[in-house]
Design a protein around this motif. Structure first.
Motif, PDB file in Angstrom:
ATOM      1  N   GLN A   1       0.705  -1.072  -0.043  1.00 61.35           N
ATOM      2  CA  GLN A   1      -0.159  -0.119   0.034  1.00 61.35           C
ATOM      3  C   GLN A   1       0.832   1.098  -0.125  1.00 61.35           C
ATOM      4  O   GLN A   1       1.993   1.088   0.595  1.00 61.35           O
ATOM      5  CB  GLN A   1      -0.940  -0.294   1.388  1.00 61.35           C
ATOM      6  N   VAL A   2       0.414   2.285  -0.721  1.00 63.34           N
ATOM      7  CA  VAL A   2       1.337   3.465  -0.993  1.00 63.34           C
ATOM      8  C   VAL A   2       0.752   4.540  -0.029  1.00 63.34           C
ATOM      9  O   VAL A   2      -0.447   4.828  -0.194  1.00 63.34           O
ATOM     10  CB  VAL A   2       1.325   3.929  -2.415  1.00 63.34           C
ATOM     11  N   GLY A   3       1.555   5.044   0.664  1.00 64.96           N
ATOM     12  CA  GLY A   3       1.024   6.225   1.446  1.00 64.96           C
ATOM     13  C   GLY A   3       0.948   7.537   0.884  1.00 64.96           C
ATOM     14  O   GLY A   3       1.231   7.735  -0.350  1.00 64.96           O
ATOM     15  N   TRP A   4       0.265   8.528   1.445  1.00 63.40           N
ATOM     16  CA  TRP A   4      -0.019   9.643   0.918  1.00 63.40           C
ATOM     17  C   TRP A   4       1.029  10.534   0.440  1.00 63.40           C
ATOM     18  O   TRP A   4       0.963  11.286  -0.601  1.00 63.40           O
ATOM     19  CB  TRP A   4      -0.995  10.647   1.887  1.00 63.40           C
ATOM     20  N   GLY A   5       2.079  10.639   1.176  1.00 64.31           N
ATOM     21  CA  GLY A   5       3.180  11.258   0.901  1.00 64.31           C
ATOM     22  C   GLY A   5       3.758  10.690  -0.666  1.00 64.31           C
ATOM     23  O   GLY A   5       3.976  11.822  -1.459  1.00 64.31           O
TER      24      GLY A   5
END
Length: 472
Positions: free
Chosen positions: A8-12
């Motif tokens: 999963q890719v974070g918002w940053g």
């Protein structure tokens, strides 16, 4: 599919990835919209001469995209396969785009040579940084829903770049001309104004691409990630890959229509409607796209990716018919704005999903043929889009030349020139959008996705275990 997958890719990182498209659109949308009018109305180059430029560029675009894709598949650095290209080419790309809006003190022939070098250089380097924007997506995450989110955030920022800088361009050029080029009869054609504005945009573009490089990570690692995939093997990824063939055709015809519409817009509002201020307002309507783009993940969950994209394509085609209705009603402003709002809403539903569909085609090629070639498979996206935009620009320039268009300081054109402008702004884009919608009907990737993702996830886990055993 569980949205809490380990990759999963974070918002940053989502925002950093999105800055790649924000950076590209900051200046390249300006090139796509205003380059032709800059050549004809500021440099004084004949439209017919620019036709030859677009023709040559279309030929180059048919080659360089595939070459860039091969470079990506053969790249093996500590930063990954795709990311390094943003670092290497951010500044050179910005320089060539600035050159495209520079008026050197040369003869007419010299100016033609200059715009050829500048435009071709900008287009080639655009491929060098834009193909990685697409090819990196399947390496950022294998989660289908996360890909939609990433692509949506990227498209949102890309549209925001256009929404901010497209409507600002003519006022900014005029303002700069008023400060530094007070002798200009028409501030919108000031060479000084265009050059300084292009420099500002070039700096922003380069900075955004460097942020994208620094803030992303290629985390989906397969057996093909750490080796150079040869051309003969990459081609196998396309065998029977009909989702890829469909999206490549759509890329060609849809973006070809988009390019014609964008380049003819300044002519339409200046010479047909005699209302350049309304044209700037229409470009500001790009902000509407932000809202519809933000809705893509939610709409796609309910309708599916294909049907969401299809809804957008049908909407863009219908918007052109609304603009035609406004045209036959003597440029009715209310109807024009209705058509523009419909266009931007529909465009937002389409743009975010093209990259996702290409990522699906990468997965399909690996699933069906056992070869994962992100660079090669996605490079045809840039090839087809740029070929379509190049041919679109060539067609528009040819249509204008055939209609007898010539730059006019008093805002008048012959009836044939006005009809040529209408053809470019209304009918050629309509054909492209409608044909894209028909082609998309044949893509059923959404139905195949659950099994395809499950099979590939198991395959990648086996490969990762084999690598760990070998290292142990």
């Amino acid at each position: 599919m569980d949205n809490k997958m380990p990759n999963q890719v974070g918002w940053g990182e989502r925002v950093a990835y999105a800055m790649s498209d924000f950076g590209c659109n900051t200046i390249f949308q300006i090139v796509g919209t205003y380059f032709l009018v800059f050549c004809t109305d500021t440099l004084g180059v004949a439209a017919a001469a620019v036709t030859g430029l677009f023709a040559i560029t279309a030929i180059i675009d048919s080659i360089d995209g595939v070459i860039w894709g091969q470079f990506i598949d053969r790249t093996h650095t500590k930063w990954g396969k795709s990311r390094p290209y943003w670092l290497w080419f951010a500044i050179p790309f910005a320089i060539f785009c600035v050159m495209a809006f520079t008026a050197p003190p040369l003869s007419e022939t010299g100016k033609v040579v200059w715009i050829y070098i500048a435009y071709i250089g900008a287009k080639v380097l655009y491929s060098g940084i834009n193909i990685p924007v697409t090819s990196i997506l399947p390496a950022l995450t294998s989660n289908p829903q996360e890909r939609v989110t990433l692509s949506t955030v990227r498209q949102f920022f890309g549209n925001m770049g256009a929404a901010i800088f497209l409507p600002l361009t003519l006022p900014a050029v005029g303002l700069i001309a008023g400060i530094f080029d007070k002798g200009a009869k028409d501030p919108s054609t000031s060479a000084t104004g265009w050059f300084i504005w292009a420099v500002i945009l070039g700096v922003i573009t380069a900075a955004c691409l460097l942020v994208a490089f620094a803030g992303t990570r290629e985390r989906v690692v397969t057996k093909d990630s750490n080796r150079a995939v040869p051309m003969r093997e990459s081609v196998k990824a396309l065998k029977g890959n009909y989702p890829w063939a469909i999206i490549i055709f759509i890329n060609f015809i849809y973006w070809g229509g988009f390019a014609v519409r964008s380049s003819s817009l300044p002519y339409y509002f200046k010479y047909v409607l005699h209302n350049e201020a309304l044209g700037s307002l229409v470009l500001a309507g790009t902000v509407i796209t932000l809202a519809s783009t933000a809705m893509v993940p939610f709409v796609a969950r309910r309708l599916g990716k294909r049907n969401t994209m299809l809804l957008g394509m049908v909407g863009t085609a219908l918007s052109q018919l609304v603009l035609y209705l406004a045209d036959i009603m003597n440029g009715n402003v209310a109807i024009i704005l209705t058509g523009i709002v419909l266009y931007f809403i529909s465009y937002g539903l389409t743009g975010a999903l093209i990259a996702v569909m290409l990522s699906d085609a990468v997965d399909f090629g690996e699933w069906k043929n056992g070869v994962r070639a992100e660079g090669f498979v996605t490079s045809f996206s840039s090839f087809s889009a740029k070929l379509g935009m190049g041919i679109g620009g060539m067609v528009l320039a040819a249509v204008l030349a055939a209609g007898g268009y010539a730059a006019s300081s008093d805002g008048t054109q012959t009836a044939s020139a006005l009809n040529a402008i209408r053809m470019g702004f209304i009918w050629i884009p309509f054909i492209g959008y409608a044909a894209s919608a028909v082609a998309l009907l044949f893509n059923n990737i959404d139905k195949l996705e659950p099994k395809m993702v499950a099979d590939l996830t198991a395959k990648h886990e086996r490969e990762a275990a084999e690598v760990s055993d070998a290292e142990a």
